[in-house]
Design an enzyme around this catalytic site. Structure first.
Site, PDB file in Angstrom:
ATOM      1  N   ARG A 211       0.843  -1.209   0.000  1.00  0.00           N
ATOM      2  CA  ARG A 211       0.000   0.000   0.000  1.00  0.00           C
ATOM      3  C   ARG A 211       0.871   1.250   0.000  1.00  0.00           C
ATOM      4  NH1 ARG A 211      -3.057  -2.891   4.665  1.00  0.00           N
ATOM      5  NH2 ARG A 211      -4.659  -4.033   3.528  1.00  0.00           N
ATOM      6  N   PHE A 227     -11.492  -4.932  -5.283  1.00  0.00           N
ATOM      7  CA  PHE A 227     -11.475  -5.775  -4.079  1.00  0.00           C
ATOM      8  C   PHE A 227     -10.895  -4.946  -2.929  1.00  0.00           C
ATOM      9  CE2 PHE A 227     -10.786  -8.618  -7.746  1.00  0.00           C
ATOM     10  CZ  PHE A 227     -11.858  -9.483  -7.623  1.00  0.00           C
ATOM     11  N   ASP A 249     -15.915  -2.993  -4.270  1.00  0.00           N
ATOM     12  CA  ASP A 249     -16.013  -4.236  -3.492  1.00  0.00           C
ATOM     13  C   ASP A 249     -17.471  -4.686  -3.492  1.00  0.00           C
ATOM     14  OD1 ASP A 249     -13.885  -5.563  -1.305  1.00  0.00           O
ATOM     15  OD2 ASP A 249     -15.981  -6.038  -0.864  1.00  0.00           O
ATOM     16  N   SER A 250     -17.684  -5.970  -3.211  1.00  0.00           N
ATOM     17  CA  SER A 250     -19.061  -6.468  -3.141  1.00  0.00           C
ATOM     18  C   SER A 250     -19.655  -6.344  -1.743  1.00  0.00           C
ATOM     19  CB  SER A 250     -19.107  -7.929  -3.595  1.00  0.00           C
ATOM     20  OG  SER A 250     -18.215  -8.682  -2.819  1.00  0.00           O
ATOM     21  N   ASP A 296      -6.665  -6.945  -5.687  1.00  0.00           N
ATOM     22  CA  ASP A 296      -6.213  -7.780  -4.557  1.00  0.00           C
ATOM     23  C   ASP A 296      -7.388  -8.642  -4.105  1.00  0.00           C
ATOM     24  OD1 ASP A 296      -4.969  -8.774  -2.265  1.00  0.00           O
ATOM     25  OD2 ASP A 296      -5.437  -7.006  -1.070  1.00  0.00           O
ATOM     26  N   CYS A 336      -3.464 -14.032  -2.414  1.00  0.00           N
ATOM     27  CA  CYS A 336      -3.205 -14.493  -1.048  1.00  0.00           C
ATOM     28  C   CYS A 336      -3.467 -15.988  -0.930  1.00  0.00           C
ATOM     29  CB  CYS A 336      -4.048 -13.700  -0.049  1.00  0.00           C
ATOM     30  SG  CYS A 336      -5.822 -13.831  -0.358  1.00  0.00           S
TER      31      CYS A 336
HETATM   32  N1  SAH Z   1      -7.420  -5.165  -0.857  1.00  0.00           N
HETATM   33  C1  SAH Z   1      -7.962  -5.323   0.465  1.00  0.00           C
HETATM   34  C2  SAH Z   1      -8.220  -6.752   0.855  1.00  0.00           C
HETATM   35  C3  SAH Z   1      -9.142  -7.477  -0.073  1.00  0.00           C
HETATM   36  S1  SAH Z   1      -9.887  -8.873   0.618  1.00  0.00           S
HETATM   37  C4  SAH Z   1      -7.062  -4.637   1.475  1.00  0.00           C
HETATM   38  O1  SAH Z   1      -6.046  -4.069   1.089  1.00  0.00           O
HETATM   39  O2  SAH Z   1      -7.381  -4.670   2.659  1.00  0.00           O
HETATM   40  C5  SAH Z   1     -10.958  -9.351  -0.661  1.00  0.00           C
HETATM   41  C6  SAH Z   1     -12.178  -8.486  -0.827  1.00  0.00           C
HETATM   42  O3  SAH Z   1     -12.814  -8.898  -2.004  1.00  0.00           O
HETATM   43  C7  SAH Z   1     -13.222  -8.555   0.263  1.00  0.00           C
HETATM   44  O4  SAH Z   1     -13.456  -7.286   0.759  1.00  0.00           O
HETATM   45  C8  SAH Z   1     -14.488  -9.116  -0.427  1.00  0.00           C
HETATM   46  O5  SAH Z   1     -15.681  -8.488   0.039  1.00  0.00           O
HETATM   47  C9  SAH Z   1     -14.231  -8.752  -1.846  1.00  0.00           C
HETATM   48  N2  SAH Z   1     -14.820  -9.589  -2.883  1.00  0.00           N
HETATM   49  C10 SAH Z   1     -14.812 -10.935  -2.985  1.00  0.00           C
HETATM   50  N3  SAH Z   1     -15.337 -11.328  -4.160  1.00  0.00           N
HETATM   51  C11 SAH Z   1     -15.694 -10.199  -4.826  1.00  0.00           C
HETATM   52  C12 SAH Z   1     -16.270  -9.938  -6.103  1.00  0.00           C
HETATM   53  N4  SAH Z   1     -16.560 -10.938  -6.945  1.00  0.00           N
HETATM   54  N5  SAH Z   1     -16.497  -8.663  -6.452  1.00  0.00           N
HETATM   55  C13 SAH Z   1     -16.188  -7.662  -5.598  1.00  0.00           C
HETATM   56  N6  SAH Z   1     -15.612  -7.845  -4.401  1.00  0.00           N
HETATM   57  C14 SAH Z   1     -15.379  -9.095  -4.014  1.00  0.00           C
END
Ligand code: SAH
Length: 392
Positions: A211, A227, A249-250, A296, A336
């Site tokens: 980040r 994400f 994000d979802s 991510d 991850c």
């Molecule tokens: N980048 C973030 C961590 C991501 S964790 C950070 O730096 O903290 C993964 C995320 O993806 C979660 O918040 C989850 O809600 C989201 N997610 C999972 N599948 C998804 C999809 N198909 N579309 C959008 N978001 C999604």
């Protein structure tokens, strides 16, 4: 003290453990009827077939990784002072690394405590236990946490699916205090996490350095944080001077925390609740582009059998993410998943980016920050991959 059960290695077995690894697999041990009858998580001593002392650890006859070593000598006392010593050592490393008390305090084998993860949010600790052996040691662990850190709150976030493999149930329980919404600071930005409700331990400290890298390149740029969860990358980029940031994000609760975080940092972001794949297709169709794109996602390869399907998903994501990068822009692609090796992930990313017909160069290949130490004999536990490409 009553003598512990003694397990022995089969002749010529335990090569990795002999070389210093903390794991012994079930096929490396003499599985006598007595051994098989031991309750999962029993503390045992282990010796080579020549009688050589291997150390003390905990044993689960039902698990493939049957024995996890806690100490390199037989009969080692595994009590509150054992835990206090490991915690003190782990704490000293974090205090040398960071000036604020927000970090992963214990990263399992990397901190000499297999089966245990602890994330620290000031005086709140979120504890995650993944093995029967560690679950049995909760009392001395809690005593040591009191002695070393005297936290206000200890939340047991024991709901990871892998617990089932160890015969453990799934639960979330406050061991002390009242967990709720907390604030944390990372790279000088303020973030929020909801500990009872959030994902995993509530915050992904592993991406801290990645980040900061993105934030350092964000001045004047447009950024898509796909994400985004609670805005880890997006808020950092906005604080780094990005002119526009979208957090995608979802999860509505995760985005609400990102919006609160934006206010707390006096920056603005746009939170978009959508499926990332669908939204990327839409942006590609609309020819919308961003100077920096971060993708991510959650783990696409949850177990070895998902490797091929997961690998295809990483490739598709790389292609779509690359397609919305402006000329001369950057894309960060992360995984991850423990179960996809770094070289395979890089190959999938390269394949996806090339499909888009762009020239790409890899400018950074990184993993988790140093509060996620890796046992040198368990390189596979370095699960996080984060690749940054510059596109023409
Ligand atoms: N980048 C973030 C961590 C991501 S964790 C950070 O730096 O903290 C993964 C995320 O993806 C979660 O918040 C989850 O809600 C989201 N997610 C999972 N599948 C998804 C999809 N198909 N579309 C959008 N978001 C999604």
């Amino acid at each position: 003290m009553r003598k512990r059960p003694l397990l022995t290695l089969k002749p010529r077995e335990g090569r990795r453990a002999r070389a210093g690894a903390p794991w012994i697999f079930s096929n490396e041990l003499v599985m006598s009827a007595e051994a098989k009858a031991l309750v999962p998580g029993t503390l045992v001593d282990v010796a080579g077939d020549d009688g050589r002392d291997f150390g003390s650890g905990y044993f689960n006859p039902k698990s493939l990784i049957a024995l996890r070593l806690l100490a390199r000598e037989a009969g080692a006392r595994i009590d509150a002072s054992f835990f206090a010593a490991r915690l003190t050592r782990a704490l000293a490393l974090r205090q040398a690394l960071y000036d604020k008390p927000f970090y992963r305090l214990i990263h399992a084998e990397g901190d000499g405590l297999p089966g245990l993860t602890i994330d620290r949010f000031g005086d709140v600790l979120v504890v995650q236990i993944t093995t029967a052996g560690m679950e049995n040691l909760l009392t001395p662990l809690t005593m040591a946490l009191e002695e070393v850190l005297a936290p206000a709150t200890i939340l047991l976030r024991n709901d990871t699916p892998s617990r089932a493999l160890e015969g453990l149930d799934s639960y979330v329980r406050a061991q002390k205090g009242e967990p709720g919404r907390i604030a944390l600071e990372e790279n000088g930005s303020r973030y929020f996490a909801d500990l009872g409700q959030g994902q995993k331990t509530g915050w992904y400290y592993d991406q801290r350095d990645n980040r900061a890298f993105i934030a350092g390149l964000a001045r004047g740029k447009t950024v898509l944080d796909a994400f985004s969860y609670s805005g880890g990358f997006g808020i950092a980029a906005a604080k780094g001077g990005a002119k526009e940031v979208i957090c995608l994000d979802s999860s509505a609760p995760a985005l609400a925390l990102a919006e609160d975080s934006a206010s707390a940092n006096q920056v603005s972001i746009r939170a978009v609740k959508a499926d990332v794949f669908e939204e990327l297709e839409r942006l590609v169709a609309g020819k919308e582009v961003f100077d920096i794109v971060v993708a991510d996602p959650p783990p696409f390869v949850k177990s070895k059998k998902d490797l091929e399907a997961g690998a295809r998903a990483y490739r598709k994501l790389a292609r779509l993410a690359g397609d919305v990068v402006a000329p001369g822009g950057l894309v960060l692609l992360a995984s991850c998943s423990h179960n996809i090796p770094a070289d395979r992930f890089a190959a999938q990313c390269a394949g996806g980016l090339m499909r888009g017909g762009r020239r790409a160069t890899l400018i950074r290949s990184a993993g988790a920050g140093p509060d996620h130490p890796v046992h040198p004999m368990l390189p596979e536990s370095a699960y996080l991959k984060a690749l940054v490409y510059a596109l023409d």
